[in-house]
Structure formats: C-alpha cells, structure tokens
Design an enzyme around this catalytic site. Structure first.
Site, PDB file in Angstrom:
ATOM      1  N   GLY A 486      37.317 -40.484  -3.447  1.00  0.00           N
ATOM      2  CA  GLY A 486      38.208 -41.265  -2.610  1.00  0.00           C
ATOM      3  C   GLY A 486      39.043 -42.250  -3.411  1.00  0.00           C
ATOM      4  CD  GLN A 487      37.443 -41.830  -7.698  1.00  0.00           C
ATOM      5  OE1 GLN A 487      37.324 -41.259  -6.636  1.00  0.00           O
ATOM      6  NE2 GLN A 487      36.785 -41.436  -8.779  1.00  0.00           N
ATOM      7  CB  SER A 527      35.924 -49.533 -12.848  1.00  0.00           C
ATOM      8  OG  SER A 527      35.486 -50.114 -11.654  1.00  0.00           O
ATOM      9  CB  ALA A 707      45.854 -47.359 -17.164  1.00  0.00           C
ATOM     10  CE  LYS A 708      42.145 -54.520 -17.988  1.00  0.00           C
ATOM     11  NZ  LYS A 708      41.713 -55.543 -18.933  1.00  0.00           N
ATOM     12  N   GLY A 711      38.221 -50.122  -9.878  1.00  0.00           N
ATOM     13  CA  GLY A 711      37.514 -49.792  -8.632  1.00  0.00           C
ATOM     14  C   GLY A 711      36.595 -50.876  -8.111  1.00  0.00           C
ATOM     15  CD  GLU A 712      32.505 -51.192 -10.871  1.00  0.00           C
ATOM     16  OE1 GLU A 712      31.273 -51.144 -10.838  1.00  0.00           O
ATOM     17  OE2 GLU A 712      33.164 -51.113 -11.927  1.00  0.00           O
TER      18      GLU A 712
END
Lengths: 759, 161, 286
Positions: A486-487, A527, A707-708, A711-712
């Site tokens: 879903g991410q 992440s 980028a990095k 998600g959290e």
C-alpha cells in the site's frame, strides 16, 4: 532509447490503481487452490502453563474434518520446529508449554472452513498452570520465567551477539555509554526525571494474516501475505532442512502490513500442515485472531536530564523496558536499533542508555510502523516539554537550543549527515504559525497547541538485489522482492527504472515477489525500500543501460536515437532476446561496540519527522478534539511527492489512533477486546479537520536520486505533540498512553482538588 | 426445506441460479460460487465496509447478510463494469486521480458507498461525506484523499450539469 | 458458524407460532445484524432461524394513525425511518438520533423490531422513544398485547417478551409542540457505541418547562427514566444554577455501570454533563 523522462520527482498515479478500484487486485485472500484444505487454529486459553494433554477426539470425529494436528505432529517434517528472527524460540504449535493466551496449540484441517471452526471449538486441552508475568518492569526480576532455554537465531548480522540471560526474562540488554553522565548530573543546574508508559496496540491490517502452502515433489510453494518473502524462504527451508531452492515464496499485493506481516507468522504452520497431509492448506486468520498474533511493544520509559539554567541539556539517562510478549520476534533489534536514539535528536554530550527486551506472558510484540521510535519520542519529547515549561522556555526555543545539527555526533558517535532535523523543526513551527497569537478558547472549551520531533536510524547492514529485464519491443520488467503493501513501492521503483532507461512508465511491469524469480531482499520494513531497494534498482537499471549501449554499438547504432525495439531487431533479426541488468546494494556499516554502543557509521540514513497539533479540550468531559495536524518530514528528494505526502498523513493518523483510542486491554493475560467493535481504530469522523503535510527541501546524497524512506516519519511526533497541546490548553500533563477522555478529566479534577473516585 | 437452498437472483446484470448452504453469508456466496473477491470479509462485524455489496440498490455488509437475502434480488458488486469506454466510472476515476487508497483492501467498499452517497446526495459537503462513509475503515488512513475524491466527482458532475 | 434451517413464514402470526413451537432451538431474524454477530461468535447456535423477511408488508410501513400517533412497523428498517418524510416532519428527534446510529449499511438492514428486542442498552432509539412515550404492540401465537416501550426491557439483553412473542409495531406520539434532543456520548472513536445516551423531551413555554422526560441509556442495564431530575425541571425557568441541580440529581439517582467506555465514576460525571446539555439542546430545538 530517448533521454530520461523525468519520471523521478513526479506525482505519477499508482500503477495498480485500476486493479484496486475494480476490486480485482490479487491478495492471498483471493487464492483458491484445487484440493485445498482450510486450517483453523485451536488456541491456548491460559497465559502460562505446562501442556499436559489434548483431547481432540470429538474434533476428529466431526464429519468433514480431514485431520487434527498437534505440536508433536509437526516434528515429522520439522525436527526442531522453533522459529524467529532473533531467537529460535517460537514453536509452530505449542509443545510442552503454552506461554500466552491465544498461542496456537492445534490445527484442524477441513475442506469447509465452517467445519474446521466447529471442530476447533470441540478440542479440550489440559494444563498445569504456571506463574505468569505481564508487566515489563516486573519481568526484569520475576520468578516467573517465560523461557527456560534460549537459542539465538544468528540469521541477521546485527543480531549476531544475542545470547539472552539464562533464568531471566531478559532477551537482550542493550547499553550505550558516552562521556561522563555522572559528572554532568553532579554539576547540573537542574535535574529532571520523568517516567512514561505506552500501551499494547495492534497493527490491524484490514487483510488479516493469511498463508497458503502447496506441496510439490520435494518442493513447497507458499503464497503468503508477507513483507519478507526472502526471510520466509530461508526460514522455512531451515525448518525443513531443505536447500533454499526447494521452497518458493510468492507474495501478491498486501492488504496492509505496517510491520505485522514480517518474518514467520502463519507460514510455518501452513507449510508443515501441507507437507504432512500432502494437500494444499490455507490458513486465513480472522480479525479476532490478529489480536493473538502480534502486537506493538508496550514500554515503560524512564528519562533523566541534566540541564543548565539556559536550557541546554548536558546529560541524559534513558532506561527503557520493552514488553516483548512471549516470543522475541524482532524485539531485540527494536531494543537496540531504537535504543540508541532514546535521547532524542539533541546534541547531548553525556549519555547513558539501558534498554531491555523482556519476555512476558502476553502475545508476542514486534515491529510496528516506527519500530519502537514512537514509544521513545513519546518519552523524550514529553520530557523536553516538561523541562521547557519548568524553566519557562518556549517549547520550540527549547528545541532550538539543543537540536542535533548537521555535522555533530549523535549518541553513538556517528556524525549526522543529510539529516534535516533543524529544517523540519523550523518548517513545523512555521506551518503552525508558532510565533503568532493563538485563540485559546473560553468556558468549557479550551485550546492548546504542541509540537514534537523525532528521528530514526535505518536498519543496517542489509542487502537488496534487483533485476531489470528489457524486452525486445522496448518494454521492460523489474524483478524485486519489495512488497507493495500500500506504500506505493511498485510505482516508485518503476519511476526509478523509467528515469534511468528513459522507458515510459506504462511500459514497465513490476514483477511481484516470487523467490524463484525475484532476487533477495532483506524485507519491506523500517522505511528501507526506497533507499536500499531504490539504490539496487537504480544499479540494475544502469547495468541494463550499459548492456543496451553495448548492444547498440555492436549493431552500429546509437542508443540515443534508435528505438530499443530496433536495436533488438538489428541484433536478432526479429523481435527476440533480452537485456538483463542486475544490481545490488549493501550500505557500509560499523557495528556498535558491545559495551559502549559507539559506532562511527551506525546507519546509512536518518529519518526525521515532526508533528504540530492544535487541540480543543472539553473541560467538563475531558474529551479532546484534534483540530489541526501538521506533519513535516525529511524524505530527501521525493521519488513521488504525492505518495510521500500520503505516507506522512497515513502514518500520523495511525499514530493518532495509538494516541487517543487504541488499547489492547488484558485480564489475566487475555486480550478482552479483540475486535474492531471494542478496539477502535480511527474512522473518517475521527480525523482532524485540517491536515497539512510537508516534505522539506532536502537531499539524501547517498539515496537513489537523493531520496530516502518516509513510511514511518509521520508517526514520530504525534503522541507527545498532543499531550503537550493538552497541557497548553488546560495545564495537565499525561504521561501514559492512550490519552482517553477519562484520563484527561481525572487529571483535571486532580488538579482542581476534586478527584474522581477510583472506580 | 433443508440447510441448503436454491437461490435465483441477478448478479451484475446477469440472471444466475445457484445452491448455497443456509449459513453462508453473501461474501462466501460471491467468492465460493462466482469467484468474485471484491467484497471481502475483514472485521466480520459490519464496521469496516470491506464486504459492501448493493442488494436491490441498497448498500449492505455482505459479511452480516445471510446468502438467502439475495434470493430474488438484484445484486451488484464492485466487479460490475461501468458503462464507459474504459469500464471505470467517474468515482473510480476520481479515486485513482486523488490517490484515495493505499493497500486497496477497503477500496471497493468506499467506491460503492461513494456511488450511493452521490445518488442520494449529489452535492455533499464534507460533513455529509464523513457521515455517509463513517462505516468504512481505511487502516492506511487515506481519508483526506477519499474526501477529496468524492468532492472531485461531485464537482465534475455539477459542472457537466 | 454451524448449519441451520431457515424458515420463511408468510405471516407474523405464523412466525410466532413456529418460534413458540421450537422454543430455544429457534430464533427470529429480521435485518439479521445482531443475530449474525452472535452466530459468528458462536454465542447462539440455533437449529432453526425464522426469517421475518416475507411476513405481511404492513409490518414494514410507517403511517400516521387516526389519533395522530406515528405507527412504525417492526420490520421497517432504521434507514427507512431515518429517511421517512413523516418521521422527519412529526418526530424530527428520531431522524436526528438515527443519523449517528451505527452506519448506513447497518441502518439499511437493521429493523426497528430487532433494534428494540435485542435489548442491548447501547441502542440509541429506546431512550428516545421511551422519552416520547412510545408503546409496542406484540404478537404471539395466541394473540397480541400492547405495552409501554418503557416496560419492554427487563435487563441486559433481556426483554419481557414470552416464548414466541414478536414485536409487531411501535406507536409513538408525534413530537408536536414538544421539544426534544438526544445526545450520544462516545469516549473512543466518534462512531463508537455510546458510553451513555441521554434523551430529553420537554413541554415548554419559552424558557419555562411545563413537563420533562429524561431517559438515560448505555450507562445502565436498561434505559432508565431520570424522575428526580425531571421533577426539578417541572414548572421552572431554566438557568445554569437549575441545570446544575438537575445534572447532580440525575447523577445521583442512577448507578452507572463501568465498562470499557469509562469507569462508573466517570460515567456519573458524564451523566451530569450530558443531562444538562440535553436539556439545553432540547430547548434550542424547535
């Protein structure tokens, strides 16, 4: 091949959008296999006991029941049926002991799931109860010992040193020592000490745990809703004593994961059952059963700071007790990886951290979006605000005086690079219009605001491998074992391939994890995918590009001006052939010193997240409404800005649930609210009227295109920001989660000298 | 009458006949007999909306509805193709454009409920949207994007007239 | 869930007869929401379900009867009641209460009869209907009887209905000049079950109350009239000082039950606050 399309940095719509809005996206849930049996788990009803015997005769006699399996039966295919990423401590089915209420004890197999369910209810177990321990602090020296023997797994390099302490419940004690905390405390202007608690909460993916195993000729295929297909293959192969290549793990889309679907959940049980009965077996847990499978760690945190008159923190001491439940799962890594950020994103010279992973007789605890960080931020940001209030310093100003700036060493000694802590703090304050006047409400409705910031290190060392396959018509496939739960990883990875190869995103397929096809990836967690897998994908695409250039040269054309299909046609005389590029990524890492916790390179990148909130408190009922939620994160240069913002927002709303409404309640170790009717996750009526999300303008120089992961990050600051806003509104400070209306009213009444009765 | 019964109904516009045990719910009926998986059981209590189906034009929780409920009824699921060139209606299109989902597990329910909301209330305000969709849960919390998607459809329909 | 036989009688009387004959082995099913939840949990394992879906249509209708009361068939869905023009016009408080009752899908199938017969104190309509003075007509195998709704509930998940008896319809005096409000207090998610609900129905001239009915639900095993608080309101002008006494009286006259929504002590506080607010809200209503 044309020049790059600029795919990276664009808010491209998700690749799987159409499949998801038409209900046709594939999940393990939708899988039906010929001859398939459904498994229903019979679970322990006691928290800690010797398992004396099982009477499954009535279950076996029920028409339609194919087989009932007990712990001993598993030994036929798995000689030592214990699994786990840190310790091999968790049995596939209970053997001699049960260690929590809900532990799987037997499995009923039937063609009709209703029959399996009915039969499971007919099984009777005989137990000899043992003393149990539930509280993480009590577990430190409890005479109730959950595990007599501990077997370290040795699977992951960062957990190689694990031993466990015999005859205790301590799975891991992690410590960090920096500078001279005792000296600093002795000479401090002020010393502050506070204690905090967080509760057990649950991931609640709307697709509960589900695995289906299909036995073959000396092979096994697992279709599983897993975030870690590579680990599942290796662990199942180890349990079976087979080489990796005989176990195949396939993962379609996941209906949410959030850290729950990592390592082994129902995979080992489905695998063993399928091999024993020689038929496909599917085990699909219900929502209720999720409450008996994996939780987030409850934690008790003590934090003590030495502070100068001007508000500079000179020393900090943190002690954290993590309630790991009955099996360690990945708790030891949380204890250590998260442990070393316990002092917060502050520049503190003298630090002492002790962090303990503890066994208790509760359901196992594992990773949950933030991997322990939200618990730590809850403590260190609440503590920071309490100090600021005590010293009469503005909360944002207090942070400015102490913030860990670029180029300064963190508690481990690792120097901060590409960590936009200061920028995230300042942007949050600006979005909150912190320096402007604020309407504080009146009468029984009082308003307040709060801000909090947290940071997290990425897991290391880990490995990601990717393969890019260019087809002869110029379309292309990416093979990687990152799981899109879903991410939006499929879309982000395709954007990276598109950027490197100049192939339109519509002509790129992302092949879902299939360990016979897609190469190794440590797991989709923490992440890490955008950074780690993103780097591997970029390398694979670049490798494919070099090979394509070589091919073009071979046939005497320029890759810049010739369509890819034409290059292949010239080479093979028709539409044929492939160009296959591969890439892998393993970041540099220096292990922490076992005694001091020091390392000059403890993480490949830092995640930063801050939250600002405005709340309204009803002083007569204690009800708190969050009116505004501002989430700011450092995602480096976003691959897909729109998806990054939904990650920030989604994470923050999830943490809002963990702050305000969600709590697993236990009675004698039994979760008494295992349903969404009694365990309330945020609904659309619960979210703040205003939600602002922002990515700061930053670059992760070692990341793919800067980028990095993100998600959290949205989870970090939510809980303490809300607690601080409540204090700002009505002058009470809560130190325990969740913040219920009742807890607010009780504190208010306490403050007014008219406390509520205890009942 | 025994514990199995014959059901005749219209499914996504086609007349169908099948046998089903009386204790099956509508989700089981759709999955086991028709291979339709867009309605899926999650919470099992009618709270999350993942199992939403339309029975005679009314949204129901498939997991709390006995299969017998659909006998003689007109049943529509998320799989019913829209009468457009690409098979997606404006609600589905808006969900894609607004990024109104993450894992997608709850999405069919939200799409069906949004269609019903807009049938009953063509120009909903945020309060109407939130109230109508309050019985659908999204653990990925794409709520702000879902509200934006609903507004987008309403706005487009208003412009189109 | 275990297999069962599903019967679909054509009349309510026939349903009552079937249920009377089968006793505990059978259960009636209307919208089926509560029954499905209990079947799934294994709390109920009936041999027979008696579906009320095919009984006479009149049990699903909403109509104004000759003496100006609203008659609502027990099989009318909550959503039909919520959207009924008659209900919105004659008993607006009912339509308002329904908006926050569970969710649209549940309201689409749940029936008024099931809602009342389930006797779960967390249900929203019993306090409202009791405060309005509603009564229920009950059909049994041998005949029928009418009772005040206030007498229906005997305890947690318990009614006074005898074996085979089914609720046929609810008769509720229209709101008329009465002013009414229902306040639902949730302490966890916004659409949670109530920690308590308070219904207030007032006859008032300006700020002077002639009579009041206050009913609390969810905090107690059965919906409970707050007679002492009601008495304080009779014939007086409403002000903050009076409301403070009304709230206190309400909190003192019932013993709330502590549960996952809040402790008993907390619910007493909530009752005090919500009774005051409900009276204010009713006065502000038309």
């Amino acid at each position: 091949m044309t020049s790059t399309q600029g795919a990276v940095g664009q808010s491209i719509r998700r690749l799987e959008g159409r499949a998801k809005v038409t209900g046709r996206a594939q999940y393990v849930h939708t899988l039906r296999l010929p001859g398939m049996l459904h498994g229903k788990v019979f679970r322990s009803t006691v928290a800690h006991a010797r398992l004396l015997g099982l009477d499954a005769s009535a279950a076996r006699a029920l028409p339609g029941v194919h087989r009932v399996l007990v712990g001993q039966d598993i030994l036929a295919v798995m000689p030592d049926p214990h699994y786990g990423p840190a310790f091999h401590d968790q049995p596939v089915l209970a053997l001699d002991k049960v260690r929590y209420v809900g532990e799987p004890v037997a499995l009923v197999l039937a063609e009709d799931p209703h029959v399996a369910e009915e039969a499971a209810a007919l099984i009777v177990a005989r137990y000899e109860p043992l003393p149990a321990v539930y509280d993480e602090v009590e577990a430190m020296d409890s005479t109730a010992v959950v595990h007599e023997v501990l077997k370290p797994a040795g699977t992951f390099p960062d957990l190689k040193h694990l031993q466990g302490k015999r005859d205790t419940n301590i799975a891991l004690d992690y410590s960090l020592r920096r500078g001279d905390p005792d000296g600093a405390f002795a000479s401090a202007d002020h010393v502050f000490e506070h204690r905090f608690r967080t509760q057990q909460v649950l991931h609640v993916p709307l697709e509960p745990f589900v695995s289906a195993a299909v036995p073959g000729e000396g092979t096994l295929t697992l279709h599983t809703a897993s975030q870690s297909p590579s680990f599942v293959r290796i662990e199942i192969a180890r349990l079976l004593g087979w080489p990796e290549n005989r176990v195949r793990v396939q993962v379609p889309y996941l209906g949410g994961g959030f850290g729950a679907k990592l390592y082994i959940k129902v995979e080992a049980l489905a695998a063993a059952a399928a091999l024993i009965v020689g038929r496909p077996v599917k085990i699909a847990l219900t929502m209720e059963e999720q409450f008996f499978t994996l939780t987030k760690h409850a934690a008790t945190l003590r934090i003590r700071s030495a502070v100068t008159r001007e508000g500079r923190i000179t020393a900090r001491e943190c002690e954290v007790w993590w309630n790991g439940g009955a099996y360690a799962d990945i708790g030891p890594r949380i204890t250590q990886k998260s442990g070393f950020t316990a002092p917060g994103p502050y520049d503190i010279e003298h630090v002492r951290i002790d962090s303990y992973a503890l066994y208790t007789n509760l359901p196992p605890a594992g990773a949950l979006r933030g991997f322990g960080i939200p618990q730590l931020v809850w403590a260190y940001e609440s503590h920071t605000d309490m100090i600021a209030r005590e010293l009469g310093i503005d909360p944002v100003e207090m942070r400015r005086r102490n913030i860990l700036r670029e180029g300064r060493p963190q508690a481990t000694g690792t120097v901060m690079r590409d960590a936009a802590i200061e920028q995230v703090l300042e942007r949050t304050a600006e979005r909150m219009r912190w320096s402007e006047a604020f309407d504080r409400g009146s009468g029984t409705r009082r308003r307040g605001r709060g801000i909090a910031i947290g940071f997290k290190a990425s897991v290391s060392p880990t490995t990601s491998v990717a393969i890019v396959n260019i087809y002869a018509d110029g379309s292309c496939a990416l093979y990687c074992s990152t799981v899109d739960m879903g991410q939006g990883s499929d879309t982000a990875m395709a954007q990276i391939v598109s950027e490197v190869l100049g192939i339109d995103i519509d002509r790129i397929t992302v092949v879902h994890p299939d360990t016979d096809v897609t190469p190794y990836d440590m797991a989709t967690l923490g992440s890490r995918s955008t950074f780690h897998m993103g780097n591997a994908v970029r390398a694979a695409a670049e490798d494919a590009r070099s090979k394509l250039i070589a091919l073009a040269q071979d046939v005497g054309v320029s890759v810049e001006t010739t369509p890819i299909g034409e290059i292949f046609r010239r080479k093979y005389g028709m539409q044929a052939g492939n160009v296959v590029g591969s890439g892998s990524f393993v970041p540099a890492y220096t292990p922490t010193d076992h005694h001091t916790g020091q390392s000059d390179n403890v993480t490949p990148f830092w995640m930063i997240g801050a939250t600002g909130v405005e709340v309204e408190v009803d002083t007569e009922t204690g009800q708190v409404t969050v009116n505004r939620l501002v989430n700011v994160g450092d995602a480096g240069r976003a691959i897909n800005p729109a998806i990054v913002e939904t990650q920030l927002s989604g994470a923050a709303i999830m943490q809002l649930g963990f702050t305000m409404t969600e709590q697993m309640r236990f009675r004698d170790g039994q979760c008494v609210n295992p349903s969404l009717a009694d365990y309330r996750i945020p609904g659309i009526l619960d979210i703040p009227a205003i939600i602002d999300n922002e990515r700061v303008d930053a670059t992760q120089s070692s990341g793919p295109f800067g980028a990095k992961g993100v998600g959290e990050s949205g989870t970090f600051g939510v809980s303490p920001a809300i607690a601080s806003a409540i204090e700002d509104a009505v002058g009470i400070r809560l130190t325990s989660l969740p913040i219920t209306a009742e807890s607010v009213l009780r504190a208010l009444r306490e403050q007014q000298g008219r406390p509520l009765q205890a009942d | 009458m025994g514990t199995t019964r014959t059901l005749r109904f219209t499914l996504n516009g086609e007349p169908v006949t099948t046998e089903a045990p009386s204790h099956w719910n509508v989700v089981e009926l759709l999955q086991n007999r028709f291979n339709l998986y867009g309605a899926r059981e999650s919470c099992g209590q009618g709270l999350c909306g993942c199992c939403t189906v339309l029975v005679d034009g009314v949204a129901v929780s498939g997991c709390l509805s006995l299969a017998a409920r659909v006998d003689g009824a007109d049943v529509r699921t998320i799989e019913a193709p829209a009468a457009t060139e690409d098979g997606l209606d404006d609600v589905q299109q808006a969900f894609i454009e607004s990024g109104a989902f993450q894992c997608g597990y709850c999405t069919p329910g939200f799409v069906l409920m949004t269609r019903k909301l807009l049938d009953e209330c063509p120009q909903p305000d945020d309060e109407d949207i939130r109230h109508y969709l309050s019985g659908n849960l999204c653990r990925c919390a794409a709520y702000p994007e879902i509200v934006a998607a609903v507004r987008l459809v309403a706005q487009r329909r208003a412009t189109r007239g | 869930m275990k297999p069962f036989e599903l019967l679909e009688p054509r009349t309510l009387r026939e349903a009552a007869t079937l249920l009377h004959a089968a006793g505990d082995a059978a259960r009636p099913v209307g919208g089926g929401v509560a029954i499905m939840l209990m079947l799934k949990m294994g709390v109920l394992q009936p041999e027979t379900l008696v579906s009320l879906a095919s009984v006479e249509d009149r049990y699903s209708t909403i109509a104004l009867d000759d003496d100006g009361q609203l008659r609502i068939g027990a099989l009318a869905t909550l959503r039909a009641i919520e959207r009924s023009g008659l209900v919105r016009d004659r008993i607006p408080v009912l339509a308002q209460a329904l908006r926050r009752l569970s969710n649209v899908r549940v309201r689409n199938v749940a029936t008024l009869g099931g809602h009342l017969a389930h006797a779960d104190p967390h249900m929203d309509l019993p306090p409202v209907l009791i405060a309005l003075g509603a009564s229920v007509r009950v059909v049994g195998p041998a005949g029928e009887r009418v009772m005040p709704l206030a007498d229906l509930h005997a305890g947690y998940l318990e009614t006074v209905l005898a074996r085979g008896e089914l609720i046929a319809e609810v008769t509720c005096p229209v709101q008329g000049s009465r002013r009414a409000a229902y306040l639902k207090c949730t302490t966890r998610a916004a659409d949670d079950w109530p920690a308590l609900g308070v219904a207030a129905v007032l006859e008032a001239e300006g700020e002077v109350v002639r009579s009041a009915r206050l009913v609390v639900s969810a905090a107690t095993d059965v919906p409970t009239r707050l007679s002492r608080a009601e008495a304080l309101l009779r014939g007086v002008r409403i002000d903050d000082a009076l409301l403070a006494r009304v709230g206190e009286a309400a909190a003192a006259e019932v013993t709330p039950i502590g549960d996952e929504h809040g402790s008993a002590a907390y619910k007493r506080e909530l009752l005090d606050v919500y009774v005051r607010r409900a009276v204010r809200a009713a006065l502000a209503a038309r």
